[in-house]
Design a protein around this motif. Structure first.
Motif, PDB file in Angstrom:
ATOM      1  N   PRO A   1       0.820  -1.212   0.000  1.00 49.89           N
ATOM      2  CA  PRO A   1       0.000   0.000   0.000  1.00 49.89           C
ATOM      3  C   PRO A   1       0.852   1.259   0.000  1.00 49.89           C
ATOM      4  N   THR A   2       0.361   2.286  -0.703  1.00 53.60           N
ATOM      5  CA  THR A   2       1.101   3.541  -0.756  1.00 53.60           C
ATOM      6  C   THR A   2       1.055   4.235   0.593  1.00 53.60           C
ATOM      7  N   LYS A   3       2.116   4.965   0.884  1.00 54.74           N
ATOM      8  CA  LYS A   3       2.206   5.674   2.152  1.00 54.74           C
ATOM      9  C   LYS A   3       1.161   6.783   2.201  1.00 54.74           C
ATOM     10  N   ARG A   4       0.492   6.899   3.325  1.00 52.04           N
ATOM     11  CA  ARG A   4      -0.537   7.938   3.511  1.00 52.04           C
ATOM     12  C   ARG A   4       0.124   9.301   3.529  1.00 52.04           C
ATOM     13  N   GLN A   5      -0.371  10.205   2.681  1.00 52.29           N
ATOM     14  CA  GLN A   5       0.209  11.539   2.562  1.00 52.29           C
ATOM     15  C   GLN A   5      -0.519  12.523   3.477  1.00 52.29           C
ATOM     16  N   PRO A   6       0.141  13.617   3.857  1.00 59.12           N
ATOM     17  CA  PRO A   6      -0.550  14.672   4.612  1.00 59.12           C
ATOM     18  C   PRO A   6      -1.695  15.236   3.787  1.00 59.12           C
ATOM     19  N   PHE A   7      -2.699  15.758   4.461  1.00 58.99           N
ATOM     20  CA  PHE A   7      -3.844  16.379   3.794  1.00 58.99           C
ATOM     21  C   PHE A   7      -3.606  17.876   3.747  1.00 58.99           C
ATOM     22  N   MET A   8      -3.798  18.468   2.567  1.00 57.69           N
ATOM     23  CA  MET A   8      -3.582  19.897   2.394  1.00 57.69           C
ATOM     24  C   MET A   8      -4.907  20.638   2.419  1.00 57.69           C
ATOM     25  N   LEU A   9      -4.999  21.660   3.252  1.00 57.68           N
ATOM     26  CA  LEU A   9      -6.160  22.552   3.251  1.00 57.68           C
ATOM     27  C   LEU A   9      -5.629  23.968   3.405  1.00 57.68           C
ATOM     28  N   GLY A  10      -5.899  24.790   2.408  1.00 58.96           N
ATOM     29  CA  GLY A  10      -5.276  26.102   2.404  1.00 58.96           C
ATOM     30  C   GLY A  10      -3.772  25.929   2.303  1.00 58.96           C
ATOM     31  N   SER A  11      -3.048  26.590   3.188  1.00 56.49           N
ATOM     32  CA  SER A  11      -1.586  26.448   3.208  1.00 56.49           C
ATOM     33  C   SER A  11      -1.133  25.483   4.299  1.00 56.49           C
ATOM     34  N   HIS A  12      -2.073  24.736   4.863  1.00 49.99           N
ATOM     35  CA  HIS A  12      -1.763  23.872   6.001  1.00 49.99           C
ATOM     36  C   HIS A  12      -1.637  22.411   5.569  1.00 49.99           C
TER      37      HIS A  12
ATOM     38  N   PRO B   1      -1.065  12.377   8.738  1.00 48.65           N
ATOM     39  CA  PRO B   1      -1.932  11.234   9.024  1.00 48.65           C
ATOM     40  C   PRO B   1      -1.985  10.952  10.514  1.00 48.65           C
ATOM     41  N   GLY B   2      -3.183  10.651  11.018  1.00 53.00           N
ATOM     42  CA  GLY B   2      -3.341  10.351  12.436  1.00 53.00           C
ATOM     43  C   GLY B   2      -3.398  11.571  13.320  1.00 53.00           C
ATOM     44  N   SER B   3      -3.618  12.749  12.732  1.00 44.74           N
ATOM     45  CA  SER B   3      -3.667  13.975  13.528  1.00 44.74           C
ATOM     46  C   SER B   3      -4.919  14.772  13.197  1.00 44.74           C
ATOM     47  N   ARG B   4      -5.198  15.756  14.020  1.00 44.77           N
ATOM     48  CA  ARG B   4      -6.325  16.651  13.787  1.00 44.77           C
ATOM     49  C   ARG B   4      -5.937  18.061  14.172  1.00 44.77           C
ATOM     50  N   THR B   5      -6.511  19.024  13.484  1.00 44.18           N
ATOM     51  CA  THR B   5      -6.188  20.424  13.752  1.00 44.18           C
ATOM     52  C   THR B   5      -7.329  21.304  13.265  1.00 44.18           C
ATOM     53  N   ILE B   6      -7.240  22.588  13.588  1.00 45.78           N
ATOM     54  CA  ILE B   6      -8.194  23.579  13.097  1.00 45.78           C
ATOM     55  C   ILE B   6      -7.452  24.495  12.134  1.00 45.78           C
ATOM     56  N   VAL B   7      -7.981  24.611  10.936  1.00 46.46           N
ATOM     57  CA  VAL B   7      -7.381  25.459   9.911  1.00 46.46           C
ATOM     58  C   VAL B   7      -8.256  26.700   9.743  1.00 46.46           C
ATOM     59  N   ASP B   8      -7.679  27.866   9.895  1.00 51.16           N
ATOM     60  CA  ASP B   8      -8.389  29.128   9.664  1.00 51.16           C
ATOM     61  C   ASP B   8      -8.064  29.631   8.269  1.00 51.16           C
TER      62      ASP B   8
ATOM     63  N   ARG C   1      -5.205   7.714   9.650  1.00 49.96           N
ATOM     64  CA  ARG C   1      -3.955   7.054   9.261  1.00 49.96           C
ATOM     65  C   ARG C   1      -4.128   6.188   8.019  1.00 49.96           C
ATOM     66  N   GLN C   2      -5.384   5.800   7.731  1.00 46.90           N
ATOM     67  CA  GLN C   2      -5.638   4.933   6.589  1.00 46.90           C
ATOM     68  C   GLN C   2      -6.418   5.683   5.512  1.00 46.90           C
ATOM     69  N   HIS C   3      -6.304   5.194   4.274  1.00 43.65           N
ATOM     70  CA  HIS C   3      -6.986   5.811   3.147  1.00 43.65           C
ATOM     71  C   HIS C   3      -8.500   5.648   3.275  1.00 43.65           C
TER      72      HIS C   3
ATOM     73  N   PRO D   1     -15.101   9.751  20.537  1.00 44.56           N
ATOM     74  CA  PRO D   1     -13.796   9.106  20.714  1.00 44.56           C
ATOM     75  C   PRO D   1     -13.406   8.225  19.539  1.00 44.56           C
ATOM     76  N   ARG D   2     -14.394   7.638  18.858  1.00 37.64           N
ATOM     77  CA  ARG D   2     -14.082   6.718  17.768  1.00 37.64           C
ATOM     78  C   ARG D   2     -13.490   7.415  16.554  1.00 37.64           C
ATOM     79  N   LEU D   3     -13.502   8.747  16.513  1.00 38.25           N
ATOM     80  CA  LEU D   3     -12.851   9.442  15.401  1.00 38.25           C
ATOM     81  C   LEU D   3     -11.342   9.186  15.394  1.00 38.25           C
ATOM     82  N   ASN D   4     -10.802   8.728  16.520  1.00 39.23           N
ATOM     83  CA  ASN D   4      -9.381   8.383  16.564  1.00 39.23           C
ATOM     84  C   ASN D   4      -9.061   7.203  15.653  1.00 39.23           C
ATOM     85  N   ARG D   5     -10.101   6.447  15.251  1.00 39.37           N
ATOM     86  CA  ARG D   5      -9.906   5.302  14.356  1.00 39.37           C
ATOM     87  C   ARG D   5     -10.423   5.595  12.958  1.00 39.37           C
TER      88      ARG D   5
END
Length: 350
Positions: free
Chosen positions: A2-13, A17-24, A46-48, A76-80
């Motif tokens: 399987p291909t490596k999971r890439q970071p998700f781009m939103l705006g300039s952010h 994978p496996g993280s969460r944040t708030i993008v303004d 972390r997974q596609h 809590p299940r959003l962690n999966r």
């Protein structure tokens, strides 16, 4: 391999994978030079998997969805999570600050899509939202309420031609599904043109929290996340299927005056039933408001002061009134019975 999971781009952010944040994302300024942003919560699994967008307060005074988003993000299940979840609790920040449906120029943001770079304020906002956020997703759910002084029974709307959106609607499991084409200028219409299945959830009234509508909304989004394979499989539970309706229309006031309403949301009515009376405070004049066809009341004006031609009752046609009553009662009971067991987990009630 399987291909490596890439970071998700939103705006300039970049969201790893496996993280969460708030993008303004900057969307404009007030005339005081105060910057206004649209804040997007991004949960990048972390997974596609699919990219599901949840939006609320596209009309600034429709705040039920803001609370649905808050509770959803507590799961809590959003962690999966597989795939990516983008949650925008407040799209129309101008209207939200002013407790108004509209933008400062009185335009409706949800009639401005897909927008343009050099149009009105609403057109520019719609363009930026489409380019920077909407086009990033594979599926979407847009959360709405009725307008000011007007309440909606929890319902979802999807195009009859969009099989994926209809499947999402069935898994959402709101009391009623309205098969309806999208309007020009709406975010749903733009999503459809882009090939993005978008489900519209309508429930409650502007500037008010409706607990039942919020519970159904959080449960519904959770159901769709499971349907899309974004959350792990769970134990199957018996559920009542939603009602389907292909046609709905408003009963309007034929006279101005003061209304006494007799029928509430979710009630079934027969053609010819008296729904309300309108009377004059200065004479003995009184006229009945009657149902023009049989169905379920899915929307109602809550303000007794009415003008001629004003929309009073929104009625959806269904195949069987007897089955409709059983279905609406059963879904309501299922939501209420599930909540005490799910607090802090499935439905994020805190």
């Amino acid at each position: 391999m399987p291909t490596k999971r890439q970071p998700f781009m939103l705006g300039s952010h970049q969201i790893a994978p496996g993280s969460r944040t708030i993008v303004d994302i900057p969307f404009g300024k007030l005339y005081t030079h105060t910057e206004l942003n649209i804040g997007a919560h991004v949960v990048h699994g972390r997974q596609h998997g699919p990219v599901l967008l949840i939006t609320a307060a596209l009309h600034g005074d429709e705040i039920n969805g803001v609370e649905i988003c808050r509770r959803l993000l507590k799961l809590p299940r959003l962690n999966r999570l597989k795939g990516t979840l983008i949650v925008v609790p407040i799209v129309n920040t101008y209207g939200f600050v002013q407790q108004s449906r509209y933008l400062p120029d009185r335009r409706d943001l949800n009639r401005s899509f897909p927008g343009s770079e050099k149009g009105s304020l609403g057109s520019r906002m719609a363009f930026q939202f489409t380019e920077q956020i909407l086009k990033k997703c594979t599926h979407a759910i847009d959360l709405h309420t009725g307008a000011i002084h007007r309440a909606n029974l929890p319902q979802v709307r999807a195009s009859a031609k969009d099989k994926t959106a209809l499947q999402m609607a069935e898994s959402f499991n709101a009391p009623i599904i309205i098969k309806a084409a999208s309007r020009d200028g709406t975010m749903r219409g733009t999503a459809n043109n882009l090939g993005i299945p978008l489900l519209l959830y309508e429930a409650g009234e502007a500037l008010r929290f409706d607990e039942q509508a919020i519970k159904i909304g959080v449960r519904g989004i959770s159901n769709v996340l499971h349907e899309l394979g974004m959350l792990p499989e769970r134990k199957k539970v018996a559920k009542t299927d939603s009602l389907f309706s292909k046609k709905s229309s408003w009963v309007r006031a034929e006279h101005d005056g003061i209304a006494r309403y007799y029928v509430g949301l979710g009630q079934t009515v027969q053609a010819g039933d008296t729904l309300a009376h309108i009377y004059s405070p200065y004479s003995d004049f009184e006229v009945a408001v009657t149902a023009s066809f049989s169905g379920v009341v899915i929307g109602r004006n809550n303000l007794p002061l009415v003008n001629e031609g004003e929309a009073l009752f929104h009625i959806a046609e269904v195949s069987s009134l007897n089955e409709a009553e059983k279905t609406l009662d059963a879904i309501s009971d299922e939501v209420d019975n599930a909540m005490p067991q799910m607090q802090g987990d499935e439905y994020g009630v805190v």
